[in-house]
Design an enzyme around this catalytic site. Structure first.
Site, PDB file in Angstrom:
ATOM      1  N   LYS A  22       9.993 -40.816 -19.886  1.00  0.00           N
ATOM      2  CA  LYS A  22      10.403 -42.209 -19.659  1.00  0.00           C
ATOM      3  C   LYS A  22      11.791 -42.248 -19.021  1.00  0.00           C
ATOM      4  CE  LYS A  22      12.281 -44.422 -23.263  1.00  0.00           C
ATOM      5  NZ  LYS A  22      13.620 -44.993 -22.987  1.00  0.00           N
ATOM      6  N   ARG A  92      17.437 -52.117 -21.118  1.00  0.00           N
ATOM      7  CA  ARG A  92      18.839 -51.712 -20.869  1.00  0.00           C
ATOM      8  C   ARG A  92      18.947 -50.970 -19.552  1.00  0.00           C
ATOM      9  NH1 ARG A  92      24.169 -51.180 -21.402  1.00  0.00           N
ATOM     10  NH2 ARG A  92      23.873 -49.080 -20.627  1.00  0.00           N
ATOM     11  N   CYS A 116      22.393 -53.055 -27.392  1.00  0.00           N
ATOM     12  CA  CYS A 116      21.133 -53.031 -28.147  1.00  0.00           C
ATOM     13  C   CYS A 116      21.496 -52.538 -29.550  1.00  0.00           C
ATOM     14  CB  CYS A 116      20.121 -52.120 -27.478  1.00  0.00           C
ATOM     15  SG  CYS A 116      20.645 -50.422 -27.469  1.00  0.00           S
ATOM     16  N   ARG A 121      26.990 -50.378 -25.574  1.00  0.00           N
ATOM     17  CA  ARG A 121      26.477 -49.813 -24.315  1.00  0.00           C
ATOM     18  C   ARG A 121      27.079 -50.501 -23.098  1.00  0.00           C
ATOM     19  NH1 ARG A 121      20.310 -48.257 -25.084  1.00  0.00           N
ATOM     20  NH2 ARG A 121      20.876 -46.707 -23.541  1.00  0.00           N
ATOM     21  N   PRO A 122      28.384 -50.438 -22.961  1.00  0.00           N
ATOM     22  CA  PRO A 122      29.047 -51.039 -21.788  1.00  0.00           C
ATOM     23  C   PRO A 122      28.644 -50.325 -20.497  1.00  0.00           C
ATOM     24  CG  PRO A 122      30.570 -49.655 -23.003  1.00  0.00           C
ATOM     25  CD  PRO A 122      29.310 -49.716 -23.828  1.00  0.00           C
ATOM     26  N   ASP A 124      31.084 -50.065 -17.970  1.00  0.00           N
ATOM     27  CA  ASP A 124      32.381 -49.963 -17.281  1.00  0.00           C
ATOM     28  C   ASP A 124      32.469 -48.743 -16.363  1.00  0.00           C
ATOM     29  OD1 ASP A 124      32.248 -48.711 -19.925  1.00  0.00           O
ATOM     30  OD2 ASP A 124      34.292 -48.048 -19.543  1.00  0.00           O
ATOM     31  N   LEU A 125      31.856 -47.632 -16.778  1.00  0.00           N
ATOM     32  CA  LEU A 125      31.937 -46.414 -15.934  1.00  0.00           C
ATOM     33  C   LEU A 125      31.119 -46.594 -14.657  1.00  0.00           C
ATOM     34  CD1 LEU A 125      31.651 -43.664 -18.704  1.00  0.00           C
ATOM     35  CD2 LEU A 125      33.720 -44.658 -17.693  1.00  0.00           C
TER      36      LEU A 125
HETATM   37  C1  EPZ Z   1      20.502 -42.739 -21.533  1.00  0.00           C
HETATM   38  O1  EPZ Z   1      21.119 -43.985 -21.854  1.00  0.00           O
HETATM   39  C2  EPZ Z   1      19.116 -42.791 -22.172  1.00  0.00           C
HETATM   40  N1  EPZ Z   1      18.358 -43.896 -21.608  1.00  0.00           N
HETATM   41  C3  EPZ Z   1      19.272 -42.971 -23.693  1.00  0.00           C
HETATM   42  O2  EPZ Z   1      17.958 -42.927 -24.253  1.00  0.00           O
HETATM   43  C4  EPZ Z   1      20.086 -41.799 -24.236  1.00  0.00           C
HETATM   44  O3  EPZ Z   1      20.285 -41.984 -25.621  1.00  0.00           O
HETATM   45  C5  EPZ Z   1      21.446 -41.732 -23.519  1.00  0.00           C
HETATM   46  O4  EPZ Z   1      21.245 -41.639 -22.095  1.00  0.00           O
HETATM   47  C6  EPZ Z   1      22.283 -40.541 -23.955  1.00  0.00           C
HETATM   48  O5  EPZ Z   1      21.586 -39.362 -23.712  1.00  0.00           O
HETATM   49  C7  EPZ Z   1      17.788 -43.723 -20.391  1.00  0.00           C
HETATM   50  O6  EPZ Z   1      17.931 -42.696 -19.756  1.00  0.00           O
HETATM   51  C8  EPZ Z   1      16.980 -44.878 -19.869  1.00  0.00           C
HETATM   52  P1  EPZ Z   1      25.005 -43.056 -21.557  1.00  0.00           P
HETATM   53  P2  EPZ Z   1      22.510 -44.394 -21.134  1.00  0.00           P
HETATM   54  O7  EPZ Z   1      25.473 -43.886 -20.429  1.00  0.00           O
HETATM   55  O8  EPZ Z   1      22.514 -43.937 -19.727  1.00  0.00           O
HETATM   56  C9  EPZ Z   1      28.944 -44.921 -23.365  1.00  0.00           C
HETATM   57  C10 EPZ Z   1      16.146 -43.667 -25.559  1.00  0.00           C
HETATM   58  O9  EPZ Z   1      15.997 -43.746 -26.789  1.00  0.00           O
HETATM   59  N2  EPZ Z   1      29.125 -45.536 -22.052  1.00  0.00           N
HETATM   60  O10 EPZ Z   1      24.984 -41.579 -21.417  1.00  0.00           O
HETATM   61  O11 EPZ Z   1      22.747 -45.838 -21.390  1.00  0.00           O
HETATM   62  C11 EPZ Z   1      27.786 -45.557 -24.126  1.00  0.00           C
HETATM   63  O12 EPZ Z   1      28.200 -46.729 -24.789  1.00  0.00           O
HETATM   64  C12 EPZ Z   1      17.459 -44.095 -24.940  1.00  0.00           C
HETATM   65  O13 EPZ Z   1      15.274 -43.240 -24.763  1.00  0.00           O
HETATM   66  C13 EPZ Z   1      30.307 -46.233 -21.790  1.00  0.00           C
HETATM   67  O14 EPZ Z   1      31.177 -46.342 -22.644  1.00  0.00           O
HETATM   68  O15 EPZ Z   1      23.534 -43.523 -21.985  1.00  0.00           O
HETATM   69  C14 EPZ Z   1      27.377 -44.475 -25.089  1.00  0.00           C
HETATM   70  O16 EPZ Z   1      28.215 -44.537 -26.226  1.00  0.00           O
HETATM   71  C15 EPZ Z   1      18.433 -44.646 -25.974  1.00  0.00           C
HETATM   72  N3  EPZ Z   1      30.465 -46.817 -20.578  1.00  0.00           N
HETATM   73  C16 EPZ Z   1      27.651 -43.183 -24.301  1.00  0.00           C
HETATM   74  O17 EPZ Z   1      28.528 -43.551 -23.227  1.00  0.00           O
HETATM   75  C17 EPZ Z   1      29.510 -46.727 -19.600  1.00  0.00           C
HETATM   76  O18 EPZ Z   1      29.722 -47.269 -18.490  1.00  0.00           O
HETATM   77  C18 EPZ Z   1      26.418 -42.554 -23.697  1.00  0.00           C
HETATM   78  O19 EPZ Z   1      25.828 -43.494 -22.853  1.00  0.00           O
HETATM   79  C19 EPZ Z   1      28.325 -46.022 -19.877  1.00  0.00           C
HETATM   80  C20 EPZ Z   1      28.153 -45.436 -21.102  1.00  0.00           C
END
Ligand code: EPZ
Length: 415
Positions: A22, A92, A116, A121-122, A124-125
């Site tokens: 997925k 998301r 969620c 889940r901001p 900002d990056l």
């Molecule tokens: C992906 O989410 C996955 N979703 C998530 O799977 C997975 O848990 C996550 O990566 C971590 O491996 C998809 O691929 C669709 P991140 P993503 O950006 O991209 C913070 C599932 O159950 N962050 O790596 O949203 C964020 O808040 C889902 O299948 C910022 O602060 O994850 C989090 O604490 C759940 N600013 C951390 O980074 C940003 O701009 C990791 O987030 C982006 C993220």
């Protein structure tokens, strides 16, 4: 609101074939917005999250057709560049359309992606990276508007190796003028799968799968055919279910390399795991051992497997310590496990689990992986467990109950 009832499984035995991932399919579907010609994406199960992404592509004007697990996406004249809350709040990952639309159409308005259950889940990056490429961002009335005259390659350092930000910025940089270097990039396998798809469309991306990714912008991108990699989290979920039920299960259509942290932690807890060419076999031991685990960016232990392991460890006598470093609120399943008799103390992002025999109870799924974790708990708890809000589970697991019942579980839907 969907509900299931299940009882303890004496064991789980047999074989499960894993579907396409997925979390690889979602960015790849978003990337088809960059194509000038049709794309055919294979091994995509009809999950709710996937169908929501298809609705978003159709809202933009693209034609999307499904035949079994194959999706055909045909670019058509653009219909919309404004994506309302009703479309984006269900998924998301809908924010992954920002990079491709900015690159190809230089403009989009998207409803602010909500947080969620597992965290704020901001984005900002993502936004900081778009600005580094020359985009202008404005936020009003719950929408983010992003536009540019031209995207120009730049060096971008990610404060955190965000999976989504890495994917969005790779897609935005594909059509930017000049070279973009993303440093401290995420190295999850789904990033490499996206880069392989984009390169087959004519993009020039190198370094995917490392923390430094280089993208040389090109004029445009053609169509491509692509088969999505197997879902390592779906595979891990069945492996943990088999371990929790003292089972003997083979999980086929996997890439063993992607399962390394899951295999390592199962072995550490006393489980025999046999790696074959594209399958793994889990043979549960008689005696389990408690373990400590800490979620980290890949190749560390995946946060998406933390809830499932917490369920499994709740039934292993002894003290296990689970630390969640990725999301700030990913322990909600622990409260539900306590309703089943689990002995768990949480302190911030750390949970101390004193393993004990669980008993069935009425519990509630709060997100996709928490729901799967409660099914695992119900499979090894004495008595009957009723899980409500199961619609979360079918967002990410295709034929989950059918597969588990075929292995020996007894799960009944009560819709
Ligand atoms: C992906 O989410 C996955 N979703 C998530 O799977 C997975 O848990 C996550 O990566 C971590 O491996 C998809 O691929 C669709 P991140 P993503 O950006 O991209 C913070 C599932 O159950 N962050 O790596 O949203 C964020 O808040 C889902 O299948 C910022 O602060 O994850 C989090 O604490 C759940 N600013 C951390 O980074 C940003 O701009 C990791 O987030 C982006 C993220």
């Amino acid at each position: 609101m969907s509900k299931i009832v299940l009882t303890k499984a004496d064991t789980l035995q047999g074989c499960v074939k894993i579907n396409g991932a997925k979390n690889a399919a979602l960015p790849i579907l978003a990337a088809t917005l960059l194509a000038n010609e049709p794309c055919v994406i294979k091994s995509i199960p009809p999950l709710a999250d996937i169908e929501n992404m298809c609705e978003i592509l159709k809202h933009a004007g693209y034609q999307v057709r499904r035949r079994n697990t194959t999706l055909s996406i045909q670019p058509k004249p653009l219909k919309n560049l404004k994506f309302p809350y009703e479309l984006t709040n269900k998924l998301r990952a809908s924010f992954l359309i920002a990079g491709p639309l900015l690159a190809k159409y230089k403009h989009l308005e998207i409803s602010y992606p909500g947080g969620c259950a597992i965290g704020a889940r901001p984005v900002d990056l993502h936004l900081k990276g778009f600005e580094a490429l020359g985009a202008i961002i404005s936020k009003q009335n719950g929408y983010i508007e992003i536009f540019t005259d031209k995207l120009t390659g730049n060096k971008i350092y990610l404060d955190f190796p965000s999976v989504g930000a890495t994917e969005n910025l790779i897609m935005a940089a594909c059509l930017a003028e000049g070279q973009t270097v993303i440093e401290n990039a995420a190295i999850e396998p789904e990033i490499t799968d996206l880069a392989n798809f984009l390169n087959s469309m004519g993009a020039e991306i190198s370094g995917a799968g490392t923390d430094t990714i280089k993208i040389s912008g090109v004029k445009d991108l053609s169509g491509a055919d692509h088969r999505v990699i197997p879902d390592r989290i779906e595979a891990g979920t069945y492996m943990v279910a088999a371990a929790a039920c003292h089972g003997h299960v083979t999980v086929s259509n996997v890439i063993c390399e992607h399962l390394k942290p899951i295999i390592a932690k199962l072995r550490e807890s006393g489980i025999e795991v046999i790696e074959n060419y594209n399958s793994v076999t889990v043979n549960a031991a008689e005696r389990f051992k408690p373990i400590d685990l800490k979620t980290l960016p890949y190749p560390g232990f995946p946060t998406d497997m933390q809830a499932q392991f917490s369920s499994y460890l709740s039934g292993i006598p002894g003290t296990s310590i689970v630390t969640e470093t990725i999301f700030e609120n990913r322990f909600m399943h622990l409260g539900e496990l306590k309703r089943m008799g689990a002995n768990i103390k949480t302190e911030g992002r750390t949970a101390v689990i004193e393993g004990a025999a669980l008993t069935g109870a009425k519990v509630k799924a709060t997100d996709l992986r928490a729901g799967a974790a409660l099914v695992i708990a119900g499979l090894h708890a004495d008595g009957e467990t009723e899980i409500s809000d199961c619609q979360y589970i079918t967002r990410g697991y295709y034929q989950f109950y059918e597969n588990l019942n075929q292995l020996g579980a007894n799960i009944v839907r009560i819709d």
